[in-house]
Design a protein around this motif. Structure first.
Motif, PDB file in Angstrom:
ATOM      1  N   LEU A   1       9.363  -0.348  -4.116  1.00 43.27           N
ATOM      2  CA  LEU A   1       9.305   0.408  -2.871  1.00 43.27           C
ATOM      3  C   LEU A   1      10.686   0.840  -2.393  1.00 43.27           C
ATOM      4  N   GLN A   2      11.651  -0.074  -2.413  1.00 47.08           N
ATOM      5  CA  GLN A   2      12.982   0.285  -1.927  1.00 47.08           C
ATOM      6  C   GLN A   2      13.629   1.330  -2.826  1.00 47.08           C
ATOM      7  N   SER A   3      13.474   1.184  -4.133  1.00 43.18           N
ATOM      8  CA  SER A   3      14.054   2.170  -5.036  1.00 43.18           C
ATOM      9  C   SER A   3      13.374   3.525  -4.849  1.00 43.18           C
ATOM     10  N   ALA A   4      12.058   3.528  -4.597  1.00 41.87           N
ATOM     11  CA  ALA A   4      11.356   4.788  -4.343  1.00 41.87           C
ATOM     12  C   ALA A   4      11.850   5.437  -3.064  1.00 41.87           C
ATOM     13  N   ALA A   5      12.168   4.620  -2.047  1.00 47.42           N
ATOM     14  CA  ALA A   5      12.682   5.161  -0.793  1.00 47.42           C
ATOM     15  C   ALA A   5      14.023   5.860  -1.004  1.00 47.42           C
ATOM     16  N   PHE A   6      14.904   5.245  -1.796  1.00 45.60           N
ATOM     17  CA  PHE A   6      16.198   5.873  -2.064  1.00 45.60           C
ATOM     18  C   PHE A   6      16.025   7.165  -2.858  1.00 45.60           C
ATOM     19  N   GLU A   7      15.115   7.156  -3.833  1.00 45.61           N
ATOM     20  CA  GLU A   7      14.898   8.357  -4.628  1.00 45.61           C
ATOM     21  C   GLU A   7      14.258   9.464  -3.789  1.00 45.61           C
ATOM     22  N   ALA A   8      13.420   9.094  -2.827  1.00 47.54           N
ATOM     23  CA  ALA A   8      12.840  10.085  -1.929  1.00 47.54           C
ATOM     24  C   ALA A   8      13.928  10.714  -1.064  1.00 47.54           C
ATOM     25  N   LEU A   9      14.851   9.898  -0.560  1.00 46.44           N
ATOM     26  CA  LEU A   9      15.945  10.432   0.249  1.00 46.44           C
ATOM     27  C   LEU A   9      16.822  11.381  -0.566  1.00 46.44           C
ATOM     28  N   ALA A  10      16.921  11.123  -1.870  1.00 45.23           N
ATOM     29  CA  ALA A  10      17.745  11.981  -2.715  1.00 45.23           C
ATOM     30  C   ALA A  10      17.216  13.407  -2.786  1.00 45.23           C
ATOM     31  N   GLU A  11      15.952  13.613  -2.412  1.00 45.81           N
ATOM     32  CA  GLU A  11      15.358  14.938  -2.441  1.00 45.81           C
ATOM     33  C   GLU A  11      15.616  15.720  -1.160  1.00 45.81           C
ATOM     34  N   ILE A  12      16.200  15.079  -0.147  1.00 46.63           N
ATOM     35  CA  ILE A  12      16.484  15.756   1.116  1.00 46.63           C
ATOM     36  C   ILE A  12      17.800  16.512   0.982  1.00 46.63           C
TER      37      ILE A  12
ATOM     38  N   ASP B   1       3.016  14.029   8.759  1.00 47.68           N
ATOM     39  CA  ASP B   1       2.820  14.331  10.179  1.00 47.68           C
ATOM     40  C   ASP B   1       3.670  15.500  10.656  1.00 47.68           C
ATOM     41  N   THR B   2       4.671  15.901   9.874  1.00 49.05           N
ATOM     42  CA  THR B   2       5.547  17.015  10.284  1.00 49.05           C
ATOM     43  C   THR B   2       5.758  17.958   9.113  1.00 49.05           C
ATOM     44  N   PRO B   3       4.688  18.552   8.578  1.00 51.23           N
ATOM     45  CA  PRO B   3       4.836  19.335   7.337  1.00 51.23           C
ATOM     46  C   PRO B   3       5.707  20.570   7.480  1.00 51.23           C
ATOM     47  N   ASP B   4       5.695  21.211   8.648  1.00 55.83           N
ATOM     48  CA  ASP B   4       6.439  22.458   8.804  1.00 55.83           C
ATOM     49  C   ASP B   4       7.518  22.366   9.868  1.00 55.83           C
ATOM     50  N   SER B   5       7.800  21.187  10.360  1.00 59.90           N
ATOM     51  CA  SER B   5       8.770  21.039  11.432  1.00 59.90           C
ATOM     52  C   SER B   5      10.187  21.192  10.896  1.00 59.90           C
ATOM     53  N   PRO B   6      11.069  21.892  11.633  1.00 61.60           N
ATOM     54  CA  PRO B   6      12.477  21.961  11.207  1.00 61.60           C
ATOM     55  C   PRO B   6      13.172  20.607  11.272  1.00 61.60           C
TER      56      PRO B   6
ATOM     57  N   LYS C   1       0.813  -1.217   0.000  1.00 62.86           N
ATOM     58  CA  LYS C   1       0.000   0.000   0.000  1.00 62.86           C
ATOM     59  C   LYS C   1       0.848   1.269   0.000  1.00 62.86           C
ATOM     60  N   LEU C   2       2.111   1.149   0.371  1.00 70.53           N
ATOM     61  CA  LEU C   2       2.985   2.319   0.385  1.00 70.53           C
ATOM     62  C   LEU C   2       3.287   2.740  -1.050  1.00 70.53           C
ATOM     63  N   PRO C   3       3.308   4.024  -1.323  1.00 69.78           N
ATOM     64  CA  PRO C   3       3.510   4.493  -2.710  1.00 69.78           C
ATOM     65  C   PRO C   3       4.914   4.172  -3.216  1.00 69.78           C
ATOM     66  N   THR C   4       4.984   3.851  -4.486  1.00 71.47           N
ATOM     67  CA  THR C   4       6.277   3.614  -5.134  1.00 71.47           C
ATOM     68  C   THR C   4       6.696   4.794  -5.993  1.00 71.47           C
ATOM     69  N   ASP C   5       5.922   5.860  -5.959  1.00 70.33           N
ATOM     70  CA  ASP C   5       6.345   7.116  -6.562  1.00 70.33           C
ATOM     71  C   ASP C   5       7.138   7.886  -5.510  1.00 70.33           C
ATOM     72  N   PRO C   6       8.375   8.287  -5.805  1.00 66.91           N
ATOM     73  CA  PRO C   6       9.215   8.927  -4.785  1.00 66.91           C
ATOM     74  C   PRO C   6       8.589  10.170  -4.154  1.00 66.91           C
ATOM     75  N   ASP C   7       7.934  11.007  -4.971  1.00 63.45           N
ATOM     76  CA  ASP C   7       7.328  12.225  -4.435  1.00 63.45           C
ATOM     77  C   ASP C   7       6.159  11.895  -3.509  1.00 63.45           C
ATOM     78  N   GLU C   8       5.364  10.906  -3.880  1.00 66.75           N
ATOM     79  CA  GLU C   8       4.246  10.510  -3.025  1.00 66.75           C
ATOM     80  C   GLU C   8       4.752   9.891  -1.726  1.00 66.75           C
ATOM     81  N   LEU C   9       5.809   9.089  -1.821  1.00 72.98           N
ATOM     82  CA  LEU C   9       6.365   8.476  -0.616  1.00 72.98           C
ATOM     83  C   LEU C   9       6.945   9.547   0.301  1.00 72.98           C
ATOM     84  N   LEU C  10       7.630  10.515  -0.274  1.00 74.05           N
ATOM     85  CA  LEU C  10       8.170  11.613   0.521  1.00 74.05           C
ATOM     86  C   LEU C  10       7.044  12.400   1.180  1.00 74.05           C
ATOM     87  N   GLY C  11       5.956  12.610   0.440  1.00 75.84           N
ATOM     88  CA  GLY C  11       4.803  13.297   1.013  1.00 75.84           C
ATOM     89  C   GLY C  11       4.193  12.526   2.167  1.00 75.84           C
TER      90      GLY C  11
END
Length: 313
Positions: A221-232, A192-197, A177-187
């Motif tokens: 899923l794992q590849s999406a997780a790595f791509e999501a981290l790349a946006e940090i 739960d912490t949209p504006d937290s530093p 059920k977890l998204p495999t789109d990196p942007d959706e997974l990052l979202g």
């Protein structure tokens, strides 16, 4: 303008860069400059150009650039110098993971995921090292008892209840059920912490937890997780690391966190996690307590689908 002409001393010795190496370095350098320009515009700080970093490993701090030295083919006389940011490494790891995970069959609900994990822990006080080889059999749909090992200790887990919720999930249908789109997974991680530093730090930690346990990722899923981290923005590359199997890798970490991902230097394949931790125990004479700190690597060596607990691939 040739951005690399300011480095004549690099080629003044015996090493001459090939055209391919120069073109690759120039491309990485321009990308780093672009990243710094965008970051400077957002922060109001002046742009800093770190030209030497593209060649000799001086860090472009805002871009998180490091250097890996490889060679063209087997010819040791033709060095190919490549700079990789943490984001680039994570995206390459995502591509490698996407190809590797395609070999794992889609499981049936009545089957088990078998995993074998190697763990090595070295205590900083005294340098003592301990190793564990842990095997786990996790029910695919959670309807059967599971058996898992952690640091050599066997845990017999009962079937999951109908309303039992855990994070990270171990049931395959919940992972699906977890998204495999990196942007959706990052979202999802940011929800739960949209504006937290602390939002990015928490996201990095959540992905570490997702990867830490004896669970098997559905395709993508794992590849999406790595791509999501790349946006940090603050993810960074650490120095050379060696895992429990003696494989040399590159660590990707986040400032202030004790977890890091380890990737193979040559293929960018995911090797496992590095953990830096500690625990408090009584002193030998019992008069006080002291903190024992350690460095640990966890390498997931084998993943398979089997029909029952105790069966190995």
């Amino acid at each position: 303008m040739d951005e690399l002409t300011g480095l004549p001393e690099w080629e003044a010795g015996n090493v001459q860069l090939t055209s391919r190496a120069r073109a690759d370095a120039r491309g990485r350098l321009l990308e780093a400059i672009g990243q710094e320009t965008r970051r400077g515009a957002r922060s109001g700080l002046p742009r800093r150009l770190v030209l030497r970093g593209a060649f000799v490993g001086v860090a472009a701090a805002a871009a998180g650039v490091t250097v890996a030295l490889t060679r063209d083919g087997d010819d040791a006389s033709t060095p190919n110098l490549t700079t990789l940011s943490a984001a680039q490494l994570l995206r390459k790891a995502a591509d490698t993971t996407r190809a590797d995970r395609g070999r794992l069959p889609i499981p049936r609900d009545d089957q088990y995921f078998y995993t074998r994990t190697y763990t090595e822990r070295t205590y900083r006080n005294g340098g003592r090292t301990r190793t564990w080889t842990d095997e786990s059999w996790m029910s695919v749909d959670g309807s059967k008892p599971s058996s898992r090992q952690e640091y050599g200790k066997v845990h017999h887990d009962p079937p999951l209840g109908a309303h039992e919720v855990s994070w990270p999930p171990t049931v395959y249908s919940e992972l699906e059920k977890l998204p495999t789109d990196p942007d959706e997974l990052l979202g999802l991680f940011h929800r739960d912490t949209p504006d937290s530093p602390m939002r990015d730090m928490q996201t990095f930690g959540e992905v570490c937890l997702l990867m830490r346990g004896p669970r098997v990722m559905p395709p993508g899923l794992q590849s999406a997780a790595f791509e999501a981290l790349a946006e940090i923005p603050q993810v960074r590359i650490d120095k050379d690391e060696v895992d429990v199997l003696g494989r040399h890798g590159i660590a990707v970490s986040y400032p202030g966190l004790q977890f890091a991902f380890l990737f193979d230097r040559a293929t960018c394949a995911y090797l496992g996690l590095r953990v830096r931790g500690g625990f408090t125990a009584k002193t030998v004479n019992g008069e006080g307590r002291e903190t024992n700190r350690y460095d640990e690597t966890r390498s997931l060596q084998q993943i398979a689908v089997v029909d029952r607990i105790g069966r190995r691939p």
